[in-house]
Write an enzyme that holds these catalytic residues in place. Structure first.
Site, PDB file in Angstrom:
ATOM      1  N   SER A   1       0.842  -1.192   0.000  1.00  4.64           N
ATOM      2  CA  SER A   1       0.000   0.000   0.000  1.00  4.64           C
ATOM      3  C   SER A   1       0.878   1.244   0.000  1.00  4.64           C
ATOM      4  O   SER A   1       1.802   1.363   0.805  1.00  4.64           O
ATOM      5  CB  SER A   1      -0.902   0.020   1.234  1.00  4.64           C
ATOM      6  OG  SER A   1      -1.819  -1.040   1.208  1.00  4.64           O
TER       7      SER A   1
ATOM      8  N   GLY B   1      -0.542   4.407   0.169  1.00 12.59           N
ATOM      9  CA  GLY B   1      -1.415   5.499   0.571  1.00 12.59           C
ATOM     10  C   GLY B   1      -2.220   6.029  -0.601  1.00 12.59           C
ATOM     11  O   GLY B   1      -2.697   5.252  -1.439  1.00 12.59           O
TER      12      GLY B   1
ATOM     13  N   GLY C   1      -1.772   4.745  -4.336  1.00 10.90           N
ATOM     14  CA  GLY C   1      -2.200   3.443  -4.850  1.00 10.90           C
ATOM     15  C   GLY C   1      -1.440   2.284  -4.252  1.00 10.90           C
ATOM     16  O   GLY C   1      -1.108   2.272  -3.065  1.00 10.90           O
TER      17      GLY C   1
ATOM     18  N   GLY D   1      -6.945   0.094   3.971  1.00 12.51           N
ATOM     19  CA  GLY D   1      -6.093  -1.060   3.715  1.00 12.51           C
ATOM     20  C   GLY D   1      -6.845  -2.372   3.840  1.00 12.51           C
ATOM     21  O   GLY D   1      -6.563  -3.338   3.114  1.00 12.51           O
ATOM     22  N   ASP D   2      -7.815  -2.425   4.755  1.00  8.94           N
ATOM     23  CA  ASP D   2      -8.620  -3.637   4.923  1.00  8.94           C
ATOM     24  C   ASP D   2      -9.490  -3.880   3.696  1.00  8.94           C
ATOM     25  O   ASP D   2      -9.680  -5.025   3.266  1.00  8.94           O
ATOM     26  CB  ASP D   2      -9.492  -3.512   6.169  1.00  8.94           C
ATOM     27  CG  ASP D   2      -8.673  -3.203   7.413  1.00  8.94           C
ATOM     28  OD1 ASP D   2      -7.492  -3.611   7.463  1.00  8.94           O
ATOM     29  OD2 ASP D   2      -9.201  -2.544   8.325  1.00  8.94           O
TER      30      ASP D   2
END
Length: 309
Positions: A217, A219, A222, A248-249
């Site tokens: 990730s 942020g 992308g 993120g989940d």
């Protein structure tokens, strides 16, 4: 079904205030309570995408009772949580409506005994028999050894179930050595693991340490995906303001659902990025704004990078 593991589940409480001021008294304009912890957030997004999701992990005390009640009322996912004597933690997010920024406070979680861990692993092994994929998510509660996720990765392999690992620190390092099918660290977690602040180099190093594939990730910029089949980078068409908690989940849910559906890696990555961005516009973690998601998905740019080493 897709199994998600949240060893340190939480009751997520989100407060919205007009403006957050240090040392000030605030009038809360909105309160949202949700069953939380990374794996529970993943499961809710999976359910919204049409997949049957089962959640397991630890739950206890009055906070745990409230979590299970909210989980049952939602009717979205199947509860296979294991009770403990301690009390489930709370996480508090304070959203500043003026800036869109979020301040988060996370409690440590209950102390888990050896007997409680044994009860969990029995439940986990049984659930793997019907699982098409499993996600191991979040921090470890007090009392569990740092190699706990590595053990769960090995058990998933023994059951021939593909496994995604999303944690940090030493549990991530130990878990990667057990060779999970996919890990999803952020750039900071990659740097802590490898010592490199360059995402491509760090992701390749993570593969050499044991992970079959790495989805990093980045942020609002992308995600970077490094696999044995190729390397891709994806970004949303525009930056969105809002609450990033749970983004993120949602990316994990996108990657897992794409795996189960047999999508090519670039399509899994595009889904993960679109879901992550759409989560920023949602009220709370474990949700995403469907209109935003459907708008963004066909517009996510996925670019092939230099072949994986």
């Amino acid at each position: 079904m897709i199994l998600t593991v949240t060893l340190n589940a939480a009751l997520d409480i989100t407060y919205r205030v007009p403006r957050l001021r240090p040392h000030g008294t605030h009038r809360v304009t909105e309160v949202v309570e949700r069953p939380g912890g990374k794996g529970l957030n993943v499961a809710r997004v999976l359910a919204s995408l049409g997949h049957r999701a089962v959640v397991t992990g630890f739950v206890g005390g009055g906070t745990g009772d409230a979590l299970r009640r909210l989980l049952a009322e939602s009717g979205q996912v199947t509860d296979a949580l294991v009770p403990v004597a301690g009390t489930t933690r709370r996480t508090v997010s304070v959203v500043d409506a003026a800036s869109g920024d979020t301040t988060q406070l996370n409690e440590p979680g209950p102390q888990v005994t050896v007997a409680e861990w044994d009860a969990f692993t029995d439940r986990y092994t049984a659930l793997l028999r019907d699982a098409s994929a499993v996600a191991l998510c979040g921090s470890l509660p007090p009392g569990l050894p740092v190699g706990s996720y590595a053990q769960l990765v090995r058990e998933a392999h023994a059951a021939r179930v593909p496994v995604l690992l999303d944690t940090s620190g030493e549990p991530l390092r130990r878990g990667i050595a057990a060779r999970p099918d996919l890990v999803k660290p952020n750039a900071e977690e990659l740097a802590g693991l490898t010592g490199s602040t360059e995402p491509m180099r760090a992701a390749r190093d993570t593969r050499r340490r044991g992970a079959h594939a790495v989805a990093a990730s980045l942020g609002p910029d992308g995600m970077l995906l490094v696999t044995s089949e190729g390397v891709w980078r994806a970004a949303p068409p525009r930056r969105l303001s809002g609450n990033p908690t749970g983004a993120g989940d949602s990316a994990v849910a996108g990657l897992l659902s794409g795996l189960v559906e047999g999508l090519p890696w670039p399509e899994r990555l595009a889904r993960a990025v679109a879901l992550s961005a759409a989560t920023v516009r949602a009220v709370a973690a474990g949700e995403f704004d469907r209109t935003t998601y459907e708008e963004l998905l066909p517009r996510v740019t996925v670019t092939a990078q230099q072949a994986a080493a």
